[in-house]
Design an enzyme around this catalytic site. Structure first.
Site, PDB file in Angstrom:
ATOM      1  N   ASP A  36     -31.845  36.732 -87.600  1.00  0.00           N
ATOM      2  CA  ASP A  36     -30.887  37.406 -88.482  1.00  0.00           C
ATOM      3  C   ASP A  36     -30.258  38.624 -87.801  1.00  0.00           C
ATOM      4  O   ASP A  36     -30.959  39.480 -87.263  1.00  0.00           O
ATOM      5  CB  ASP A  36     -31.610  37.844 -89.770  1.00  0.00           C
ATOM      6  CG  ASP A  36     -30.643  38.146 -90.905  1.00  0.00           C
ATOM      7  OD1 ASP A  36     -29.594  38.777 -90.660  1.00  0.00           O
ATOM      8  OD2 ASP A  36     -30.943  37.736 -92.038  1.00  0.00           O
ATOM      9  N   THR A  72     -25.660  37.587 -95.022  1.00  0.00           N
ATOM     10  CA  THR A  72     -26.761  36.662 -94.696  1.00  0.00           C
ATOM     11  C   THR A  72     -26.737  35.343 -95.473  1.00  0.00           C
ATOM     12  O   THR A  72     -26.717  34.268 -94.869  1.00  0.00           O
ATOM     13  CB  THR A  72     -28.104  37.371 -94.936  1.00  0.00           C
ATOM     14  OG1 THR A  72     -28.128  38.525 -94.085  1.00  0.00           O
ATOM     15  CG2 THR A  72     -29.281  36.472 -94.606  1.00  0.00           C
ATOM     16  N   HIS A 195     -29.758  47.576 -89.116  1.00  0.00           N
ATOM     17  CA  HIS A 195     -29.297  48.386 -90.251  1.00  0.00           C
ATOM     18  C   HIS A 195     -29.827  49.810 -90.142  1.00  0.00           C
ATOM     19  O   HIS A 195     -29.106  50.776 -90.339  1.00  0.00           O
ATOM     20  CB  HIS A 195     -29.813  47.791 -91.575  1.00  0.00           C
ATOM     21  CG  HIS A 195     -29.018  46.629 -92.079  1.00  0.00           C
ATOM     22  ND1 HIS A 195     -27.713  46.747 -92.485  1.00  0.00           N
ATOM     23  CD2 HIS A 195     -29.339  45.330 -92.258  1.00  0.00           C
ATOM     24  CE1 HIS A 195     -27.264  45.562 -92.901  1.00  0.00           C
ATOM     25  NE2 HIS A 195     -28.240  44.678 -92.765  1.00  0.00           N
ATOM     26  N   ASP A 238     -26.677  34.651 -88.119  1.00  0.00           N
ATOM     27  CA  ASP A 238     -25.727  34.561 -89.225  1.00  0.00           C
ATOM     28  C   ASP A 238     -24.526  35.488 -89.064  1.00  0.00           C
ATOM     29  O   ASP A 238     -23.439  35.189 -89.538  1.00  0.00           O
ATOM     30  CB  ASP A 238     -26.452  34.829 -90.559  1.00  0.00           C
ATOM     31  CG  ASP A 238     -27.335  36.070 -90.509  1.00  0.00           C
ATOM     32  OD1 ASP A 238     -27.485  36.679 -89.424  1.00  0.00           O
ATOM     33  OD2 ASP A 238     -27.898  36.449 -91.559  1.00  0.00           O
ATOM     34  N   HIS A 339     -22.932  45.033 -91.874  1.00  0.00           N
ATOM     35  CA  HIS A 339     -22.129  43.845 -91.586  1.00  0.00           C
ATOM     36  C   HIS A 339     -21.573  43.357 -92.900  1.00  0.00           C
ATOM     37  O   HIS A 339     -21.981  43.844 -93.970  1.00  0.00           O
ATOM     38  CB  HIS A 339     -22.989  42.778 -90.908  1.00  0.00           C
ATOM     39  CG  HIS A 339     -24.222  42.443 -91.692  1.00  0.00           C
ATOM     40  ND1 HIS A 339     -24.236  41.504 -92.696  1.00  0.00           N
ATOM     41  CD2 HIS A 339     -25.474  42.976 -91.659  1.00  0.00           C
ATOM     42  CE1 HIS A 339     -25.451  41.451 -93.220  1.00  0.00           C
ATOM     43  NE2 HIS A 339     -26.228  42.338 -92.630  1.00  0.00           N
TER      44      HIS A 339
HETATM   45 ZN   LIG Z   1     -28.259  38.501 -92.081  1.00  0.00          ZN
END
Ligand SMILES: [Zn+2]
Ligand SMILES: *[C@@H]1O[C@H](CO)[C@@H](O)[C@H](O)[C@H]1NC(C)=O
Ligand SMILES: *[C@@H]1O[C@H](CO)[C@@H](O)[C@H](O)[C@H]1NC(C)=O
Ligand SMILES: *[C@@H]1O[C@H](CO)[C@@H](O)[C@H](O)[C@H]1NC(C)=O
Ligand SMILES: *[C@@H]1O[C@H](CO)[C@@H](O)[C@H](O)[C@H]1NC(C)=O
Ligand SMILES: *[C@@H]1O[C@H](CO)[C@@H](O)[C@H](O)[C@H]1NC(C)=O
Ligand SMILES: *[C@@H]1O[C@H](CO)[C@@H](O)[C@H](O)[C@H]1NC(C)=O
Ligand SMILES: *[C@@H]1O[C@H](CO)[C@@H](O)[C@H](O)[C@H]1NC(C)=O
Length: 462
Positions: A36, A72, A195, A238, A339
């Site tokens: 991820d 995501t 993040h 993703d 994102h």
């Molecule tokens: Zn993600």
């Protein structure tokens, strides 16, 4: 009578034959892995020898255009359906469906409401309906009973289960007596640290090093299980990650009363459901509010984003420029990386590499749409794809040959199926001859009493 019996016999054979083919072993094994939030260029910014090793022996696509919004859930569902978010129905990580009158949210466990997922059929269902088995380790949506079906094997989502445990499960399923041919593996990092730290933070280096170690671990375990050379392994993600800053915050409370709307999805794509009759008030208050925030009424969202045709997309959508955040006020949660921005932005793009018998070696491709992954996966698995927004033609140049070579075990098992086919075929011919001769003998006897034409007639009529 004679042909009638034959027809019945043929019908029985027709029932037997497809069954023989149903037991056909898996055409090729596929393992799809998602790290991820692994941005496309982390492999250039940080030392990542395991990623580069895979690339040297496989394929690499530099720019993957994922789907808007670059979050995501929408993107993981696109990878397994080949559909834009507006078509597969998972339009955000947090969404509200006015028809169901229900909110989809990880925090509220409502992601387990299967109706949210049922605008589409994900690949594990298609794979299973066409006679194969699928296994999933935490891939988003794989522990939801979609259209009444779970993956053949799956792990209920639990963030605390280690990468090693997830890999062990998949290898167990690939090598069991009833093996899966499709594996899906999900890992939460480097998204969470991206993040927290922001992608420009030098502390991202150890985070990416750890992902590289996990990839190395996966390759070694697959090698130990003798799966590495016979499995098509795709490593992707993703979305990417952009650097945020407290200097780039847009505060909605400065422009519009928060009592006039409900905020459904959060920065950097804010989905707004205005209160009854307040659509224009909210729109007018925001449309010119800030140069780094684009404000769309639903019907004016550009068609290139493929983000309008769903009742779960709200009447107003706010999209921040890269690196900007849209909050109600400064006490809302804020992180240094985010994102969700426009999917045309390179920083939103994920990594994509693959290795295996179906793929060419040491090949780099400039660009690909993430919607093309689904038809590619179906091709590798040998299953018929459902209609999607991708095309196999766009990615054929990644394949070693248009008809991929089969791994060893398939040709053996296929020759077994072939043997069965020939065996049943011979029985069919034998029985047919037997019945035919019997009939012939009988008709010759009757021919003594009857006219020739009279015997021929039932044969033609039946
Ligand atoms: Zn993600
Ligand atoms: C939607 O659900 C909420 C409770 O979650 C309820 O209060 C409300 O009346 C429902 N609205 C409609 C239109 O059914
Ligand atoms: C999640 O996994 C951890 C680690 O394996 C385990 O200790 C915990 O009990 C699991 N939680 C649930 C709800 O199954
Ligand atoms: C933010 O808006 C300013 C003014 O329109 C513009 O110059 C700048 O490029 C924007 N920032 C981004 C990241 O697009
Ligand atoms: C932001 O909003 C919250 C919730 O309404 C409120 O408690 C807080 O005082 C506000 N903060 C600022 C800085 O306006
Ligand atoms: C991979 O391809 C590059 C050029 O595209 C070439 O320089 C390199 O030697 C190749 N490596 C291997 C291991 O074949
Ligand atoms: C991605 O999809 C768009 C729209 O279908 C198409 O125009 C474009 O050529 C595709 N890009 C690649 C690299 O295949
Ligand atoms: C995407 O695919 C779906 C399913 O085939 C179709 O209904 C939709 O029109 C497609 N979207 C575009 C923009 O082609």
């Amino acid at each position: 009578m004679f042909l009638n019996g034959c027809c019945r016999f043929l019908a029985i054979c027709a029932l037997i034959f497809p069954r023989t083919w149903c037991f056909l072993p898996n055409k090729q094994r596929v393992l799809l892995v998602s790290f991820d939030g692994f941005r496309w260029d982390y492999i250039y910014k940080f030392p990542t020898p395991s990623f580069h090793d895979v690339i040297k022996n496989g394929i690499h696509v530099e720019q993957i255009t994922n789907v808007f919004i670059t979050k995501t859930y929408p993107n993981h569902y696109t990878m397994v359906t080949g559909l834009y978010a507006e078509n597969h129905g998972i339009v955000a990580n947090e969404m509200y469906d006015p028809v169901l009158n229900e909110t989809f949210s990880m925090n509220r466990m409502t992601i387990y409401n299967s109706e949210f997922w049922e605008d589409a059929y994900p690949i594990w269902i298609t794979n299973q309906m066409q006679g194969h088995r699928s296994g999933a380790a935490m891939w988003p949506g794989t522990d939801v009973k979609i259209h009444g079906i779970f993956p053949t094997r799956y792990m209920p989502y639990n963030e605390s289960v280690s990468f090693q445990e997830r890999v062990a499960k998949l290898i167990e399923w690939f090598t069991s007596e009833e093996p899966i041919n499709l594996g899906l593996l999900y890992w939460e990092e480097p998204d969470e640290m991206g993040h927290r730290l922001g992608p420009d933070n030098p502390l991202m280096k150890p985070v990416i090093t750890e992902i590289d170690d996990l990839l190395n671990y996966l390759v070694l375990e697959l090698k130990k299980a003798k799966l590495w050379d016979t499995t098509n392994v795709i490593i992707t993600s993703d979305h990417g990650m952009a650097q945020s800053s407290t200097d780039r915050i847009i505060q909605l409370d400065q422009y519009v009363d928060r009592d006039l709307y409900r905020m459904i999805d959060h920065s950097p794509d804010v989905a707004i459901l205005p209160k009854e009759g307040k659509l224009d008030d909210v729109y007018n208050a925001l449309v010119q509010a800030h140069p780094n925030m684009t404000v769309y009424k639903k019907e004016a969202i550009p068609s290139r984003l493929h983000y309008s045709h769903s009742s779960r997309i709200q009447p107003i959508l706010l999209v921040a420029d890269e690196g900007w955040e849209i909050l109600q006020n400064k006490s809302d949660p804020f992180e240094l990386g985010n994102h969700g921005y426009d999917n045309a932005l390179p920083d939103m793009h994920p990594i994509f590499l693959a290795h295996g018998p179906a793929f060419r070696k040491n090949i780099s491709k400039k660009a690909m749409n993430s919607t093309d992954l689904y038809p590619l996966l179906c091709h590798l698995l040998g299953v018929d794809p459902l209609p999607s927004n991708g095309s196999l033609d766009n990615v054929k140049d990644l394949l070693a040959s248009e008809v991929p070579k089969e791994p060893q075990d398939r040709s053996q098992q296929e020759s077994f199926a072939y043997f069965i086919g020939v065996f049943l075929g011979s029985i069919l011919v034998f029985v047919f001859l037997l019945v035919f001769i019997k009939h012939l003998t009988r008709s010759q006897v009757s021919a003594v009493r009857l006219q020739h034409t009279e015997i021929a007639q039932p044969l033609l009529q039946d």
